[in-house]
Every structure is written in structure tokens, then in C-alpha cells.
Design an enzyme around this catalytic site. Structure first.
Site, PDB file in Angstrom:
ATOM      1  CG  HIS A 193      33.305  36.608  48.805  1.00 27.41           C
ATOM      2  ND1 HIS A 193      32.388  37.945  49.145  1.00 27.41           N
ATOM      3  CD2 HIS A 193      34.364  37.511  48.119  1.00 27.41           C
ATOM      4  CE1 HIS A 193      32.647  38.928  48.772  1.00 27.41           C
ATOM      5  NE2 HIS A 193      34.048  38.912  48.420  1.00 27.41           N
ATOM      6  CB  SER A 253      36.580  27.695  45.152  1.00 30.12           C
ATOM      7  OG  SER A 253      35.604  26.876  44.390  1.00 30.12           O
ATOM      8  CB  THR A 254      32.847  29.702  41.366  1.00 29.56           C
ATOM      9  OG1 THR A 254      32.433  28.568  41.649  1.00 29.56           O
ATOM     10  CG2 THR A 254      32.622  30.177  39.964  1.00 29.56           C
ATOM     11  CG  HIS A 264      41.218  37.399  46.106  1.00 29.28           C
ATOM     12  ND1 HIS A 264      41.057  36.516  45.220  1.00 29.28           N
ATOM     13  CD2 HIS A 264      40.344  38.387  46.338  1.00 29.28           C
ATOM     14  CE1 HIS A 264      39.639  36.877  44.611  1.00 29.28           C
ATOM     15  NE2 HIS A 264      39.349  37.907  45.614  1.00 29.28           N
ATOM     16  CG  ASP A 311      38.630  41.260  44.140  1.00 24.41           C
ATOM     17  OD1 ASP A 311      37.903  40.105  43.943  1.00 24.41           O
ATOM     18  OD2 ASP A 311      38.684  41.813  45.102  1.00 24.41           O
TER      19      ASP A 311
END
Ligand code: AMP
Ligand code: ZN
Length: 730
Positions: free
Chosen positions: A462, A464-465, A502, A626
Site C-alpha cells: 500500500h 504510491s505505486t 483511495h 483496486d
């Protein structure tokens, strides 16, 4: 004598018996005699008094479905029939309702119904028959235990008289047991007719006296009890205002006027139906009364706002009224399910023995206990960058951005773990986001940097990639023809922003962990959608905090509200506890209706473009984006599986260190089978969702990768390999 205690021996002590099978004429009466009840308590003394009976005995329902509701008496050759003649010329007694008072309630009781279970009609059954006639009761006769039960389930008689004299035809105890096994029998008085040796009593008057005594005794008590029970249950389940009125609809204080309680008998079999309509409607045999009741109930309903589920329940209740018992009972089960809150969570029963699925589901979809833990927060500094400054190697990489096979990991490396800012600039520009928001590219860049810096680069998954990966998938989906034609530009901008933010500030731990640890976030959000609430809230806090990154600064208030709502809704939709709800709603409201009008393009467009369905499309879009990593090319898929596993392992390590509950025990770095965990994740969460999304958006490339990746994990698992890759050949 299993059921003997539930057989009623009348208080008057009258026990009916007969010496012979000689039928008395219904018009003859004999003198009343009384027997000694005490000696017979619960026992049946058998005789051989019966004659031959017809080989086929069936019960014929009083009401054939399409026929009038009048009671009638008819003898149909050897078959059972069986109705009290209540309205024909030779009956002297008018069948009428009586009124009962229970406190302030006035209850209207319908004529008592009596079921005679007599294999053969004889003077005894005739005596009861005419006694019912005299008392104004409705009467059925059943000749076999089966027809008795069937008839009883249909009518719910208040009194049942079982002929206990001829064991050759049926065991009275068995009949009693069968009836007592049914739910409505708790309101029924069962009377046994025992054989001779005591008192001859086939007199109409004797039977009449007995029935009247029972009516005034147990039957009325039962009736009042049922009325009270129904009223209290209805009040307890009532979510609407209850207006207490007089017959003239004048509002009373402290006075409940229950105009019709006929329905109570019918309601027994649908005890869970608590809506006012089913409470006050009776069924087909009293249409005029039903209309009267309906109008007063409709008044109550018109004053309230009905939830859709209430409407559905009302429709089912109405359908039950005219359904056969089997259908009504099936609908009862449907109602039971509808009333549960977890409508969209599948029960895990079939997979209970799969620990990977159980742990994933438990870990991603549920919330556990609570202790306090302070969260660590790693904020990163932003690195200034402009689109014009983008080094040529990165710019070249970004040229492939529209392709599903785009390699986000190469971008991650080339940008020193700042892929979100670079990819964001490229994608937002291509969708005209700055024009839509009326903001400068510098503002957008500053915002992207701010958001990216708020992801934790220390998280293995989790970070930023992952956000950049989800943004990439979102843009890819938004360009699909079906999706594009369903959404407007505000939806597109909202989806791109939602994807970007998100998982912002994700701590690398699951919601369950945060709740168990009593983290500040779990306390702030009451253990409910903790992370997703935090991502959405923080995104807006960060954005509006500083004028130079406030991309919403120049849009008007209404547009901001609509955009904000759409962004929040999408971020919250990534919460896995509502996974099945979102997928089911999408399939039922969009895929199925669209498939049913396959050739009607305009009709299909109408389905897609409705505001409610656009909401479902946007939710599905971000959910699929996601968790699209199992649909990426194999190498990317393997890398993501490794990253999420590592994050879960780190959580398990910390849970053990801190003595917290281990939320997903299979994710233990010493024992975990990554292939098994991926197979479970795909089976449980991915396959159905992507089948549905592919049916809508047409994504053959993704589905191809998914199937290839699944085979890869299966293959590793069959080799008993627990790691990400097969061992190198020796
Ligand atoms: P999010 O936290 O918004 O990324 O929600 C997606 C959920 O799916 C997260 O809880 C992830 O841990 C989980 N997830 C995503 N990909 C995988 C995967 N390949 N295997 C297992 N869980 C996954
Ligand atoms: Zn995510």
C-alpha cells in the site's frame, strides 16, 4: 402414548363414545349423558366397531381456488367432503362473528372452526356435525390423518375432535402427534372420542354442550392470547408511526381500536410478517371486510415513507395471501432472508475448511475487538517536478500508458518511487482534468506531489505505486466504450481523483488490525470502514489545507459538492466488507437488465445512464481497478502477490510481537503458501467480479491474463511449492 398429554379431556368430564356404528340421522337427537372422565385420562380404548371404508379417501378443499368462498356440504362418492352448511335453508343457526374485548381492544372473532377426524361417518360424527351447525361453528370432516393435517393447515381449526375408537383406520395418538407437530396447533384444542364401556353420547345436545363449553373456555382464552401476542409483536416490529383511532378515524389517546382481527388465524403460518397489510388482511374468503381494513391501513402507510425493502416485503405478503400453503411457506423463508441485514455476504459454509479463504475473508471483511495502539506515521517530503522536466526516458515510458500491459514497476524505479505524480500528470492531462477544474498544471502537480507524499513508501504494497497502478487501471476502464458512454466528465474526474487518493496514508495494516489494536483511527471511525473513511477524509483535508494545492478552488459550490460526493462514494466502495453487495447490485441492476434487452440499444443506454446505475458503475470501476493485479501480465501479478503477502506477513509479525489477535494466521512468513492464498483470493473475490465487469466493459485481455495467472498459481500449488516462483531447475 407419546402425544396423550396434549389430548384434551374436557373439563366437563364428558367423553364421547358409542356402542355401534349405526349412524344416527342428523335430525334425531338422543338424551344427554355424561361419562366419567377421570378414568380415561389420556387413554384410548380400542374397539373393532368399524366397517369397511372406501379404498381411496381424499380430502377435498373447501375452496377450490377459483370458486366462491361459500361453505357447503356435499358428499362426493366415497371421498371426503366436508363443510358446514352455514347459509342454506335448513340451517337454523346464523354463522356470525362475535365480539370479544381484551382491555381496550375490541376483537372480532370469526365463527369457530371444528375439524372432525372420523374415518367413518356414524351417529357420533353426525352428532358433532349437527352440534356445530347449532352452535354456528364451521365444520370439516377428514377421514384420514393426512387429509386431517392438510385440512388443518389450511383452516387452523380451533377445535379438533379425533375419533379414537377404531384403531383399524388410524391411531388417534398418531393423528394427534401429526397435528401437534404443526405450528398452528398451539392454538387448537384437541378432543378425543373414546370407545364404549362408558357413556353413550351420540346426542347432538351433548356434543353441542361440550363444544360450547370449550368455546367459552379454552378457545376464547387462546383467541385473546393470540390477539395480544399479535398486537405486541406488531408494535415491536413496527417502524412506522402507529395511529390509534376510533372507528371513525378519530385519534384516541390510550385507546387501541383493532377493528378486525380475523386475520390472526391466518397470520400464524407467517408469524414473521409484521407489516400492517398482512396483519389486517384476511385472504380471499372475506373480500368486503378485507377492503374495509385495507383502506384504514393504507391511510397509515400513506403517512410514512416506505423503504424499498418494505415495499418488497409487502408485495410478497400480498402474494402469500392467495398462495397455496407450500408457496406461502417458501415465501416465509424468502422473507426471513430478506429481513437479515447481511444480504450480500455469502455464507462461508462450503469453504470453511479452506484456511486461506477464511483468513482473507476474516482479515479483509470483518472487524475484531479493541485495544489501544498509537499508529506510527511516516510522511515523506515532496520532490518538486514539472511535466516539462520529465526526463526523456520517463516520458517515453509514459507513452505506453494507455496499454493494459504498461509496466508500473519500471516507472516506479525510474521515478525513484514517485510514479503517482508522473503518471497522474500524464493521465489527468489526457482527460482534461485541469480544464474541468479550471486549475493550472502547477496546481495539479503540487496536489499530486502532496498526495503521493502522504502514501507510505515503507509499505511493501500500500504505497504510491499501488495508487498509481489503480489510477492506471481506472483510466484504462474509463476509456472503454461502454464505460465512456455511461459516464459524464464529472464522473471521470471523480474516478481519477478517487483512484489517486483511495489508499492515502495507508498504514500497511488491515482494518481488523487497527480495530484490535484500538488505534486512534479505529476509535475515530467507530471500527467501521476505518481506513476507507480515513483515506477519503484525509484527501479532502490535505487538498483544501493549502491554497496552492487546492484543485477544487475554482469550481462552483454545487459542482464541488457533487464531485466530493462521488469521490467519497468511490473511495468508500473499496472497502471489502461490502464487496458482495456492490458486485450483486451491479449484476442485478445493470448486467441482467441489459442482457434481457440485448438488441435494444436505446433501452440499454437508458439503463446505463440512470443516476443510480452510474453510481453502481463507478463503484464497480474503482473496485476492479483496486484489485486488478491478478489480471495484470504474469510478472506484474507475481510482484503484487509478493508485495501484499509481505505486508500481511509484517502484520502477523507485529500481532505476535504485541500479543494482539492474529487476524490472518495463514499469512505467517514461515508457513504461508502464497500460491494457495492467491488461488483463494481469485476464487473468492476476483473471478465473479471480473466476469461481471468484463461482461459490461469487454476486457478480453484482462480475462486472458487472469486465467493464465490462475493456472500459474495452480501449477505451483500442485508442485507443493509455497513461494512466488518455482524452484530453479537443479
Ligand atoms: P485496498 O486496501 O483499497 O487496496 O483494498 C483491496 C484489498 O484487497 C486489500 O485489502 C488488499 O490487501 C487485498 N488484495 C489486493 N490484491 C491482493 C492479492 N493479490 N492477494 C490478496 N489480497 C489482495
Ligand atoms: Zn487499494
Amino acid at each position: 402414548m407419546g402425544c396423550a398429554p396434549s389430548i384434551h379431556v374436557s373439563q366437563s368430564g364428558v367423553i364421547y363414545c358409542r356402542d355401534s356404528d349405526e349412524s344416527n340421522s342428523p335430525h334425531q337427537t338422543t338424551t344427554i349423558s355424561q361419562g366419567t372422565a377421570a378414568t380415561l385420562h389420556g387413554l384410548f380404548i380400542k374397539t373393532d366397531a368399524a366397517e369397511t371404508i372406501p379404498s381411496v379417501i381424499t380430502y377435498q378443499s373447501r375452496h377450490s381456488r377459483n370458486n366462491s368462498c361459500r361453505d357447503r356440504k356435499e358428499n362426493s362418492g366415497g371421498h371426503v367432503r366436508i363443510e358446514a352448511e352455514t347459509q342454506t335453508s335448513h340451517t337454523s343457526v346464523k354463522v356470525s362473528s362475535t365480539e370479544e374485548c381484551v382491555g381496550p381492544m375490541r376483537l372480532t372473532q370469526e365463527p369457530i372452526q371444528v375439524l372432525l377426524v372420523f374415518a367413518k361417518e356414524d351417529s357420533q360424527s353426525d352428532a358433532f356435525w349437527w352440534a356445530c351447525d347449532r352452535a354456528g361453528f364451521r365444520c370439516n370432516i377428514a377421514r384420514t390423518p393426512e387429509s386431517a393435517v392438510e385440512c388443518f393447515l389450511d383452516k387452523h381449526h380451533e377445535i379438533i375432535v379425533i375419533d379414537g375408537r377404531h384403531s383399524r383406520y388410524f391411531e388417534p395418538e398418531a393423528v394427534c402427534r401429526m397435528i401437534r407437530a404443526t405450528k398452528p396447533s398451539e392454538n387448537t384444542v384437541i378432543l378425543a372420542v373414546l370407545p364404549q364401556k362408558f357413556v353413550e353420547n351420540s346426542s347432538v345436545s351433548a356434543c353441542y354442550n361440550e363444544l360450547i363449553q370449550i368455546e367459552h373456555g379454552e378457545v376464547r382464552c387462546q383467541f385473546k392470547l393470540r390477539a395480544c401476542n399479535s398486537v405486541f409483536t406488531a408494535l415491536e416490529h413496527c417502524q412506522e408511526a402507529v395511529e390509534i383511532t376510533s372507528e371513525d378515524h378519530i385519534i384516541q389517546v390510550g385507546h387501541i381500536h383493532v377493528q378486525q382481527c380475523h386475520s390472526l388465524r391466518h397470520r400464524d403460518r407467517r408469524k414473521d410478517s409484521m407489516d400492517a397489510r398482512s396483519l389486517s388482511s384476511r385472504g380471499s374468503d372475506a373480500p368486503s371486510l378485507q377492503n374495509r381494513r385495507y383502506s384504514s391501513v393504507a391511510r397509515i402507510h400513506s403517512m410514512t415513507i416506505e423503504a424499498p425493502i418494505t415495499k418488497v416485503i409487502n408485495i410478497i405478503n400480498a402474494a402469500q395471501e392467495s398462495s397455496p400453503v407450500t408457496v406461502a411457506e417458501a415465501l416465509d423463508r424468502v422473507l426471513e432472508i430478506l429481513r437479515t441485514t447481511e444480504l450480500y455476504s455469502p455464507q462461508l459454509a462450503s469453504k470453511e475448511d479452506d484456511p486461506h479463504t477464511n483468513d482473507l475473508v476474516g482479515g479483509l471483511m470483518s472487524v475484531r475487538g479493541s485495544q489501544y495502539l498509537k499508529m506510527l506515521h511516516h510522511s515523506q517530503l515532496a520532490i518538486p517536478v514539472t511535466l516539462n522536466d520529465v526526463p526523456p526516458s520517463i516520458a517515453e515510458m509514459l507513452n505506453d500508458e494507455e496499454c493494459w500491459e504498461f509496466n508500473i514497476l519500471e516507472l516506479e524505479a525510474a521515478t525513484h518511487k514517485r510514479p503517482l505524480t508522473y503518471l497522474g500528470l500524464k493521465i489527468f492531462t489526457s482527460f482534461g482534468v485541469c480544464d474541468f477544474l479550471n486549475c493550472s498544471e502547477a496546481m495539479l502537480r503540487s496536489w499530486l506531489q502532496l498526495i503521493e507524499a502522504s502514501y507510505h513508501s515503507s509499505n511493501s504494497y500500500h504505497n504510491s505505486t499501488h495508487a498509481a497502478d489503480v489510477l492506471h487501471a481506472t483510466a484504462y476502464f474509463l476509456r472503454k466504450e461502454r464505460v465512456k458512454s455511461s459516464l459524464d466528465q464529472l464522473d471521470e474526474v471523480a474516478a481519477l481523483i478517487a483512484a489517486t487518493v483511495h489508499d492515502v496514508d495507508h498504514p500497511g495494516r488491515t482494518n481488523s488490525f487497527l480495530c484490535n489494536a484500538g488505534s486512534e483511527l479505529a476509535i475515530l471511525y467507530n471500527d467501521t470502514a476505518v481506513l476507507e473513511s480515513h483515506h477519503a477524509a484525509l484527501a479532502f483535508q490535505l487538498t483544501v489545507r493549502d491554497g496552492k494545492s487546492n484543485i477544487f478552488k475554482n469550481i462552483d459550490r454545487n459542482q464541488f459538492r457533487t464531485l466530493r460526493q462521488a469521490i467519497i462514494d468511490m473511495v468508500l466502495a473499496t472497502e471489502m466488507t461490502r464487496h458482495f453487495e456492490h458486485v450483486s447490485k451491479f449484476v442485478n441492476s445493470i448486467n441482467k437488465p441489459m442482457a434481457s434487452i440485448n438488441s435494444d440499444c436505446e433501452g440499454q443506454a437508458n439503463i446505463r445512464n440512470s443516476p443510480e446505475n452510474r453510481l453502481l458503475i463507478k463503484r464497480m470501476l474503482i473496485k476492479c481497478a483496486d484489485v486488478a493485479n491478478p489480471c495484470r501480465p504474469l510478472e506484474l501479478c507475481i510482484e503484487w502477490a509478493g508485495r501484499i503477502s509481505e505486508e500481511y506477513f509484517a502484520q502477523t509479525d507485529e500481532e505476535k510481537r504485541q500479543g494482539l489477535p492474529v487476524v490472518m494466521p495463514v499469512f505467517d512468513r514461515n508457513t504461508c503458501s502464497v500460491p494457495k492464498s492467491q488461488i483463494s483470493f481469485i476464487d473468492y473475490f476476483i473471478t465473479d467480479m471480473f466476469d461481471a465487469w468484463d461482461a459490461f466493459a469487454s476486457l478480453p485481455g484482462l480475462m486472458e491474463h487472469l486465467s493464465e495467472n490462475y493456472k500459474y498459481w495452480k501449477n505451483l500449488d500442485e508442485m507443493k511449492c509455497k513461494s512466488l516462483r518455482p524452484p530453479p531447475p537443479s
